[in-house]
Write a protein that holds these residues in place. Sequence first.
Motif, PDB file in Angstrom:
ATOM      1  N   LEU A  61       0.847  -1.184   0.000  1.00  0.00           N
ATOM      2  CA  LEU A  61       0.000   0.000   0.000  1.00  0.00           C
ATOM      3  C   LEU A  61       0.886   1.238   0.000  1.00  0.00           C
ATOM      4  CD1 LEU A  61       0.225   1.079   3.170  1.00  0.00           C
ATOM      5  CD2 LEU A  61      -1.516  -0.643   3.548  1.00  0.00           C
ATOM      6  N   HIS A  62       0.284   2.360  -0.359  1.00  0.00           N
ATOM      7  CA  HIS A  62       1.028   3.617  -0.411  1.00  0.00           C
ATOM      8  C   HIS A  62       0.073   4.742  -0.058  1.00  0.00           C
ATOM      9  CE1 HIS A  62       3.750   6.770  -1.713  1.00  0.00           C
ATOM     10  NE2 HIS A  62       4.662   5.870  -2.066  1.00  0.00           N
ATOM     11  N   ALA A  63       0.550   5.698   0.711  1.00  0.00           N
ATOM     12  CA  ALA A  63      -0.276   6.851   1.067  1.00  0.00           C
ATOM     13  C   ALA A  63      -0.358   7.835  -0.087  1.00  0.00           C
ATOM     14  CB  ALA A  63       0.287   7.545   2.307  1.00  0.00           C
ATOM     15  N   CYS A  64      -1.512   8.468  -0.204  1.00  0.00           N
ATOM     16  CA  CYS A  64      -1.714   9.559  -1.163  1.00  0.00           C
ATOM     17  C   CYS A  64      -2.349  10.737  -0.442  1.00  0.00           C
ATOM     18  CB  CYS A  64      -2.641   9.122  -2.301  1.00  0.00           C
ATOM     19  SG  CYS A  64      -1.896   8.031  -3.492  1.00  0.00           S
ATOM     20  N   GLU A  65      -2.115  11.919  -0.979  1.00  0.00           N
ATOM     21  CA  GLU A  65      -2.775  13.109  -0.456  1.00  0.00           C
ATOM     22  C   GLU A  65      -4.253  13.076  -0.855  1.00  0.00           C
ATOM     23  OE1 GLU A  65      -0.687  16.740  -1.312  1.00  0.00           O
ATOM     24  OE2 GLU A  65       1.268  15.729  -1.326  1.00  0.00           O
ATOM     25  N   HIS A  66      -5.102  13.407   0.097  1.00  0.00           N
ATOM     26  CA  HIS A  66      -6.549  13.446  -0.171  1.00  0.00           C
ATOM     27  C   HIS A  66      -7.082  14.794   0.298  1.00  0.00           C
ATOM     28  CE1 HIS A  66     -10.598  12.279  -0.867  1.00  0.00           C
ATOM     29  NE2 HIS A  66     -10.923  12.243   0.417  1.00  0.00           N
ATOM     30  N   PHE A  67      -7.799  15.470  -0.606  1.00  0.00           N
ATOM     31  CA  PHE A  67      -8.191  16.859  -0.390  1.00  0.00           C
ATOM     32  C   PHE A  67      -9.699  16.999  -0.156  1.00  0.00           C
ATOM     33  CE2 PHE A  67      -4.464  16.740  -3.039  1.00  0.00           C
ATOM     34  CZ  PHE A  67      -3.652  17.761  -2.572  1.00  0.00           C
ATOM     35  N   TYR A  68     -10.039  17.901   0.764  1.00  0.00           N
ATOM     36  CA  TYR A  68     -11.422  18.369   0.830  1.00  0.00           C
ATOM     37  C   TYR A  68     -11.452  19.756   1.443  1.00  0.00           C
ATOM     38  CZ  TYR A  68     -11.558  16.564   5.742  1.00  0.00           C
ATOM     39  OH  TYR A  68     -11.321  16.287   7.066  1.00  0.00           O
ATOM     40  N   ILE A  69     -12.551  20.452   1.219  1.00  0.00           N
ATOM     41  CA  ILE A  69     -12.773  21.734   1.868  1.00  0.00           C
ATOM     42  C   ILE A  69     -14.052  21.639   2.679  1.00  0.00           C
ATOM     43  CG2 ILE A  69     -11.614  23.047   0.055  1.00  0.00           C
ATOM     44  CD1 ILE A  69     -14.500  23.996  -0.777  1.00  0.00           C
ATOM     45  N   VAL A  70     -14.130  22.460   3.695  1.00  0.00           N
ATOM     46  CA  VAL A  70     -15.359  22.628   4.478  1.00  0.00           C
ATOM     47  C   VAL A  70     -15.718  24.106   4.436  1.00  0.00           C
ATOM     48  CG1 VAL A  70     -16.472  22.354   6.717  1.00  0.00           C
ATOM     49  CG2 VAL A  70     -14.717  20.712   5.995  1.00  0.00           C
TER      50      VAL A  70
ATOM     51  N   GLY B 262     -17.975  31.041   2.161  1.00  0.00           N
ATOM     52  CA  GLY B 262     -16.567  31.111   2.542  1.00  0.00           C
ATOM     53  C   GLY B 262     -16.013  29.736   2.851  1.00  0.00           C
ATOM     54  N   ILE B 263     -14.694  29.600   2.695  1.00  0.00           N
ATOM     55  CA  ILE B 263     -14.034  28.331   3.006  1.00  0.00           C
ATOM     56  C   ILE B 263     -13.531  28.398   4.442  1.00  0.00           C
ATOM     57  CG2 ILE B 263     -12.113  26.807   2.462  1.00  0.00           C
ATOM     58  CD1 ILE B 263     -12.346  27.655  -0.431  1.00  0.00           C
ATOM     59  N   HIS B 264     -14.072  27.532   5.273  1.00  0.00           N
ATOM     60  CA  HIS B 264     -13.648  27.461   6.677  1.00  0.00           C
ATOM     61  C   HIS B 264     -12.355  26.649   6.813  1.00  0.00           C
ATOM     62  CE1 HIS B 264     -13.600  25.662  10.757  1.00  0.00           C
ATOM     63  NE2 HIS B 264     -14.104  26.830  11.136  1.00  0.00           N
ATOM     64  N   THR B 265     -12.267  25.537   6.056  1.00  0.00           N
ATOM     65  CA  THR B 265     -11.117  24.638   6.166  1.00  0.00           C
ATOM     66  C   THR B 265     -10.729  24.143   4.783  1.00  0.00           C
ATOM     67  OG1 THR B 265     -11.873  23.863   8.329  1.00  0.00           O
ATOM     68  CG2 THR B 265     -10.236  22.500   7.188  1.00  0.00           C
ATOM     69  N   PHE B 266      -9.460  24.244   4.469  1.00  0.00           N
ATOM     70  CA  PHE B 266      -8.905  23.563   3.302  1.00  0.00           C
ATOM     71  C   PHE B 266      -8.025  22.459   3.853  1.00  0.00           C
ATOM     72  CE2 PHE B 266      -6.165  22.385  -0.061  1.00  0.00           C
ATOM     73  CZ  PHE B 266      -6.775  22.726  -1.258  1.00  0.00           C
ATOM     74  N   PHE B 267      -8.435  21.209   3.631  1.00  0.00           N
ATOM     75  CA  PHE B 267      -7.745  20.106   4.289  1.00  0.00           C
ATOM     76  C   PHE B 267      -7.053  19.215   3.271  1.00  0.00           C
ATOM     77  CE2 PHE B 267      -7.211  15.971   6.187  1.00  0.00           C
ATOM     78  CZ  PHE B 267      -6.659  16.302   7.418  1.00  0.00           C
ATOM     79  N   ASN B 268      -5.860  18.804   3.633  1.00  0.00           N
ATOM     80  CA  ASN B 268      -5.096  17.832   2.857  1.00  0.00           C
ATOM     81  C   ASN B 268      -4.498  16.836   3.838  1.00  0.00           C
ATOM     82  OD1 ASN B 268      -3.506  16.392   1.102  1.00  0.00           O
ATOM     83  ND2 ASN B 268      -2.023  18.024   0.730  1.00  0.00           N
ATOM     84  N   GLY B 269      -4.964  15.605   3.760  1.00  0.00           N
ATOM     85  CA  GLY B 269      -4.463  14.576   4.672  1.00  0.00           C
ATOM     86  C   GLY B 269      -4.195  13.281   3.936  1.00  0.00           C
ATOM     87  N   PRO B 270      -3.288  12.455   4.447  1.00  0.00           N
ATOM     88  CA  PRO B 270      -2.925  11.223   3.742  1.00  0.00           C
ATOM     89  C   PRO B 270      -3.884  10.075   4.043  1.00  0.00           C
ATOM     90  CG  PRO B 270      -1.558  11.484   5.681  1.00  0.00           C
ATOM     91  CD  PRO B 270      -2.460  12.673   5.637  1.00  0.00           C
ATOM     92  N   GLU B 271      -4.098   9.248   3.027  1.00  0.00           N
ATOM     93  CA  GLU B 271      -4.818   7.983   3.173  1.00  0.00           C
ATOM     94  C   GLU B 271      -4.082   6.930   2.352  1.00  0.00           C
ATOM     95  OE1 GLU B 271      -9.010   8.012   2.591  1.00  0.00           O
ATOM     96  OE2 GLU B 271      -9.253  10.048   3.333  1.00  0.00           O
ATOM     97  N   SER B 272      -4.193   5.684   2.736  1.00  0.00           N
ATOM     98  CA  SER B 272      -3.431   4.637   2.051  1.00  0.00           C
ATOM     99  C   SER B 272      -4.289   3.948   0.996  1.00  0.00           C
ATOM    100  CB  SER B 272      -2.905   3.611   3.052  1.00  0.00           C
ATOM    101  OG  SER B 272      -3.947   3.021   3.785  1.00  0.00           O
ATOM    102  N   PHE B 273      -3.616   3.594  -0.108  1.00  0.00           N
ATOM    103  CA  PHE B 273      -4.273   2.946  -1.239  1.00  0.00           C
ATOM    104  C   PHE B 273      -3.475   1.713  -1.655  1.00  0.00           C
ATOM    105  CE2 PHE B 273      -5.920   7.149  -1.121  1.00  0.00           C
ATOM    106  CZ  PHE B 273      -7.223   7.045  -1.587  1.00  0.00           C
TER     107      PHE B 273
END
Length: 814
Positions: free
Chosen positions: A227-236, A316-327
């Motif tokens: 497995l390998h981690a990738c960046e995963h993006f979302y905004i709130v 408005g954008i409260h949070t711009f998030f980028n966190g790793p998840e494994s694939f």
Amino acid sequence: MTSPPSHARAVIIGGGIIGCSVAYHLARLGWTDVVLLERKQLTSGTTWHAAGLIAQLRASQNMTRLAKYSQELYGQLEDETGIATGFVRCGSITVALTQDRREEILRQAAMARAFDVEAFEMSPAEVAARYPLLNTDGVTAGVWLPKDGQGDPANIALALAKGARNRGARIYEQTKVTGIHRDGKTVTGVDWETDRESGYTTCDMVVNCAGMWAREVGHMAGVNVPLHACEHFYIVTEAIEGLTRMPVLRVPDECAYYKEDAGKILLGAFEPEAKPWGREGIPDSFEFDQLPEDFDHFEPILEQACARMPVLENAGIHTFFNGPESFTPDDAYHLGLAPESTNVWVAAGFNSIGIQSAGGAGMALAHWMDTGERPSDLGDVDIARMQPFQGNRHYLFERSKETLGLLYADHYPFRQKATARGIRRSPIHRELLDQGAVMGELAGWERANWFANPGQDSAYTYSWKRPAWFDNVAAEHKAIRTNVGLYDMSSFGKIRVEGPEAEAFLNHIGGGDFSVPPGKIVYTQFLNHSGGIEADVTVTRLSETAYLVVTPAATRLADQTWMARHIEGRRVTLTDVTAGEAVLALMGPRSRDLLTRISPNDFSNATHPFGTAREIEIGMALARAHRVSYVGELGWEIYVSSDMAAHVFETIMAEGADLDLKLCGLHMMDSCRMEKGFRHFGHDITCEDHVIDAGLGFAVKTDKPDFIGRAAVLTRKQTGPQSRLVQFRLTDPEPLLFHHEPILRNGEIVGHLTSGSYGHHLGGAIGLGYVPSKGESAADVLSSTYEIDVMGDRIPAEASLKPLYDPTSERMKA
């Protein structure tokens, strides 16, 4: 704070939702000496930032069952533990923006009905009515699943942890595993350390639930966890006035999903080309961390989202998030007993569906650990499907760029991975490419799936309708049925079983009778104690002390591992010899004519009957000819050492030109085997399909004194099948079948197709599927009327328990 004990029955490494679920379910089974070690705090890796989407429908029936179990569990955890899980059934909507995606989601809705999941097709107007914030321009259809939901990932994990503690499990945070001790293939204990002390805990079992650290933890335990981690993006967004609870919304054609959360909208993305992360290792300090923002990477998704949901333009954008998840390399998670070990279990690599999968995965793994048997077919996610090379760091880095985006890509039939290709090649790979071969990939093997005509684009085109290469496969199919064709089977697994007790060993683990003379080929199954099918194999006796077991390419490691775990001290060795021999299948009514041109040996029925293997001369080489067939025609599989494979191929091609020999691919093989009613392991037959129900009782010899599953076979022979594997042919020649389409018997859904293809000789789409038949005769089953649900349309189907093509096998034995 107490220290971890000196011994535990099971040590779980990793305190995300997966590890907490495994601990919870082991404790619920009465395992009180369970220890969970978490390097930092519970949920601090990936769980804490997960979006928390909890869907029911997955790509197979058993994965759907596990996802439904997760939902039911999360719905009751709050009452059990007092921790609010935030679980609500808000429903979900998936919308299509193209005609291809429309067909995909409508086929998924039909599949849902077969899996007992509520799913309703929606027009664009109905989508707008249920999700008024959505701009429905370009929407071609939608699907509504009312029982899908969402929850609070961290609190669900903490509730599972509390439930585990309440039943006696012990959980230690800020406790890092620094080493794993082994005695051969058995782990004996783990080293751990805190900021106060270090220690050692012996154990009976280790469970690797380390998330994106699972590959490295696997290395410590001597097992492969690719497995390998990738960046995963979302905004709130900031709070949106008037926004109330909304369904989860997925717009896969724009790579986006939307979730309402406390009056805000979370917008997440699975972009086509992902950003792998952590190739050189994950920082030791990583805890509740996020990665640097990359607005340029996310901006195209956001622009489309603002047009699709105009309310976002002014939010408005409260949070711009980028966190790793494994694939993982195939977008399916890893579960089960690691092939390299006797007691290392794995639950990791959840490809952004860890929250919805955790409950079911934890339950299934705990059951497996407790009983030694899988609770159901878990072949989709069994860690034993992973090939050793797939742990290669460079391979994982390249493949992970694609796998994240494939979650929302069009899931076309036969879609091939584009990255990390060309790793395992047949000895005649270059020769096949020169002849127009179009390659697919399975278990890393490059395999010729079909052949392009001169001047035709030698590449895949994808469609839910007839693809551009449909006629190519039809022509290959015709050659096999009416003349002679050649296809490459070199990727199929080959396991050599040798030793003075080889015969006794195979007679113990296999349903067939292996007390046969050298040269005899035995088709049979390896069964479990319930009579389910663990492997579908041909076994050729090479000598008094040696056999060759041939298995599907994808299951070679799993099958060899299963065999190794049942040696039990016998004087037997198992050796993977797959790469040592190429296999060229020469099939069709004129195959004997061609062989006699290139070999001085006698291929008559008297000298070389069906089900036997002989050493032959071919061209100027030596080979072994196995008279068997997976396409239902006269033919031979030619086993030749890899160094002589190109010569034999060239010899066959040169002499075959006068007979109009046609090169064929494995798509042809699949459609021909389905016309003949031959089963495919992993689709039509699995560990939970009884060999009698599968119609394979002829391959099991119960007059042997003992073998695994014998009692279950005898019992089922007395009671009769509980279901029957039926072959279907659509009476309308236009629709296509792939698999999982619902089977309707007298107007009611009774099952689904386990495999589907197009029967070019039979003149219509064909499929196989189980029909419940407890207490019924074969005549009772066939007296009903049958239809197959294709995108909501019920297509009448002919049903048969005998092969629709050559039911007496006269052609194979000609």
